[in-house]
Design a protein around this motif. Sequence first.
Motif, PDB file in Angstrom:
ATOM      1  N   THR A 181     -12.214   4.252   1.830  1.00 43.54           N
ATOM      2  CA  THR A 181     -11.555   3.142   2.508  1.00 43.54           C
ATOM      3  C   THR A 181     -11.032   3.605   3.849  1.00 43.54           C
ATOM      4  OG1 THR A 181     -10.869   2.346   0.358  1.00 43.54           O
ATOM      5  CG2 THR A 181      -9.694   1.457   2.240  1.00 43.54           C
TER       6      THR A 181
ATOM      7  N   GLY B 227      -7.379   5.536   4.074  1.00 43.81           N
ATOM      8  CA  GLY B 227      -7.758   5.889   2.705  1.00 43.81           C
ATOM      9  C   GLY B 227      -7.624   7.369   2.384  1.00 43.81           C
TER      10      GLY B 227
ATOM     11  N   GLY C 169      -8.003   8.069  -9.582  1.00 43.25           N
ATOM     12  CA  GLY C 169      -7.739   7.102  -8.513  1.00 43.25           C
ATOM     13  C   GLY C 169      -6.276   6.673  -8.575  1.00 43.25           C
ATOM     14  N   PRO C 170      -5.920   5.586  -7.906  1.00 45.51           N
ATOM     15  CA  PRO C 170      -4.533   5.115  -7.935  1.00 45.51           C
ATOM     16  C   PRO C 170      -4.006   4.867  -9.349  1.00 45.51           C
ATOM     17  CG  PRO C 170      -5.805   3.914  -6.297  1.00 45.51           C
ATOM     18  CD  PRO C 170      -6.780   4.783  -7.015  1.00 45.51           C
TER      19      PRO C 170
ATOM     20  N   PHE D  71      -0.648  -2.034   0.624  1.00 45.27           N
ATOM     21  CA  PHE D  71       0.103  -1.321  -0.406  1.00 45.27           C
ATOM     22  C   PHE D  71       1.559  -1.427   0.003  1.00 45.27           C
ATOM     23  CE2 PHE D  71       1.937   2.079  -2.851  1.00 45.27           C
ATOM     24  CZ  PHE D  71       1.297   1.920  -4.067  1.00 45.27           C
TER      25      PHE D  71
ATOM     26  N   CYS E 277      -8.860  -7.157   1.108  1.00 46.70           N
ATOM     27  CA  CYS E 277      -8.496  -5.955   1.861  1.00 46.70           C
ATOM     28  C   CYS E 277      -8.809  -6.130   3.343  1.00 46.70           C
ATOM     29  CB  CYS E 277      -9.289  -4.750   1.347  1.00 46.70           C
ATOM     30  SG  CYS E 277      -9.271  -4.584  -0.443  1.00 46.70           S
TER      31      CYS E 277
ATOM     32  N   ILE F  94      -5.761   0.822   4.997  1.00 49.49           N
ATOM     33  CA  ILE F  94      -5.090   0.150   3.879  1.00 49.49           C
ATOM     34  C   ILE F  94      -3.814  -0.468   4.450  1.00 49.49           C
ATOM     35  CG2 ILE F  94      -3.956   0.457   1.638  1.00 49.49           C
ATOM     36  CD1 ILE F  94      -5.748   2.957   1.270  1.00 49.49           C
TER      37      ILE F  94
ATOM     38  N   GLN G 271      -7.299  -4.152  -7.024  1.00 41.64           N
ATOM     39  CA  GLN G 271      -6.544  -3.724  -5.852  1.00 41.64           C
ATOM     40  C   GLN G 271      -5.760  -2.455  -6.181  1.00 41.64           C
ATOM     41  OE1 GLN G 271      -6.001  -5.976  -2.570  1.00 41.64           O
ATOM     42  NE2 GLN G 271      -8.021  -5.648  -3.380  1.00 41.64           N
ATOM     43  N   ILE G 272      -5.415  -1.693  -5.146  1.00 40.30           N
ATOM     44  CA  ILE G 272      -4.710  -0.429  -5.350  1.00 40.30           C
ATOM     45  C   ILE G 272      -3.366  -0.661  -6.038  1.00 40.30           C
ATOM     46  CG2 ILE G 272      -3.656   1.547  -4.193  1.00 40.30           C
ATOM     47  CD1 ILE G 272      -5.664   1.020  -1.872  1.00 40.30           C
TER      48      ILE G 272
ATOM     49  N   VAL H 144     -10.402   4.967  -2.944  1.00 37.23           N
ATOM     50  CA  VAL H 144      -9.553   5.038  -1.752  1.00 37.23           C
ATOM     51  C   VAL H 144     -10.161   5.997  -0.722  1.00 37.23           C
ATOM     52  CG1 VAL H 144      -7.294   5.840  -0.999  1.00 37.23           C
ATOM     53  CG2 VAL H 144      -7.477   4.398  -3.023  1.00 37.23           C
TER      54      VAL H 144
END
Length: 306
Positions: free
Chosen positions: A41, A55, A10-11, A47, A134, A44, A281-282, A38
């Motif tokens: 999602t 996403g 992931g991120p 970010f 979000c 977004i 959170q990302i 993500v």
Amino acid sequence: PFDVLIVGGGPAGAAAAVYAARKGIRTGVASERFGGQVLDTLGIENFISIKETEGPKFAIALEEHVRAYDVDIMNLQRAAALVPGQDYVEVKLESGASLKSRTVIISTGARWRNINVPGEHEYKNKGVAYCPHCDGPLFKGKRVAVVGGGNSGVEAAIDLAGIVGHVTLIEYDQQLRADEVLQRKLRSLKNVDVFTNAQTTEITGEQTVNGLIYKDRASGDLHTVALEGVFIQIGLVPNTDWLKGVVELSKHGEIVVDAKGQTSVPGVFAAGDATTVPFKQIIIAAGDGAKAALSAFDHLIRTPMP
Ligand code: FAD
């Protein structure tokens, strides 16, 4: 063997991979589903530096960024066990294979608990949401419900009450389980209704959500609330079952990390939603992934080569 093996793409894992690879050390990423949450999602918008994206697009960008470096990406691989050792930490995969590395960064993320009622799955991203930070602004001036009266549910209701038109909080239990100070704040808000002893039975809609049906558990009567959004806040479950008994976990199952992302096992670091770091959170996961990679590098230069 690797110098840095990252478990989870992931991120957090992607950021860790880029930071590790830029040190010129042998870096690998094993993950079940590159992109992580993500991928599920829609929009977004928080970010920083990317005003808005989607996403799946963001997930592709994460993977492209990692692929720009010499990183061994192993997709569709699920880790089943972590075995600490003298010189190397071993990660056993469900496929039966096993990977060895001088340091490991765990970034297996988390998943939102579902309520599993009709309409929840159908209207995901079409009114059904899980993250007020979000998606709150998408419901500006509209009516929403929050399902869940623990700390996260009540925090979400307070947060949303400042953005949306009206909030209905639905709690299954006879009373809210959030801290008293949060409950007091909630009760002071004019545009919030609270229903306890109420079981959500269905989320209704046409193209998007238009209502929530709950059962009054005392009388058994069904009630409908007309609204445009439902935030499910009944818990975030970290993907850490495979680490139980090996790495110290909090009572919620989160990997306990210090300010450098170090876990209870030397040479093993962690980042993102799987850890005790607050606010999932990302941008936070990505920042912590970078931090864990720098900490792993720091560990490597202080540890003799095996
Ligand atoms: P994850 O994204 O969960 O990634 C975990 C990775 O680990 C995945 O690759 C997964 O396949 C892998 N994995 C899990 N278990 C294993 C295993 N045993 N072995 C190998 N690999 C494994 N945040 C925002 O900042 N802005 C938003 O708008 C936003 N919207 C969201 C909308 C939705 C619907 C959801 C669900 C989340 C949203 N979030 C948003 C939260 C954000 O997605 C997460 O905070 C972030 O993805 C966490 O990153 P992570 O790398 O820690 O974990």
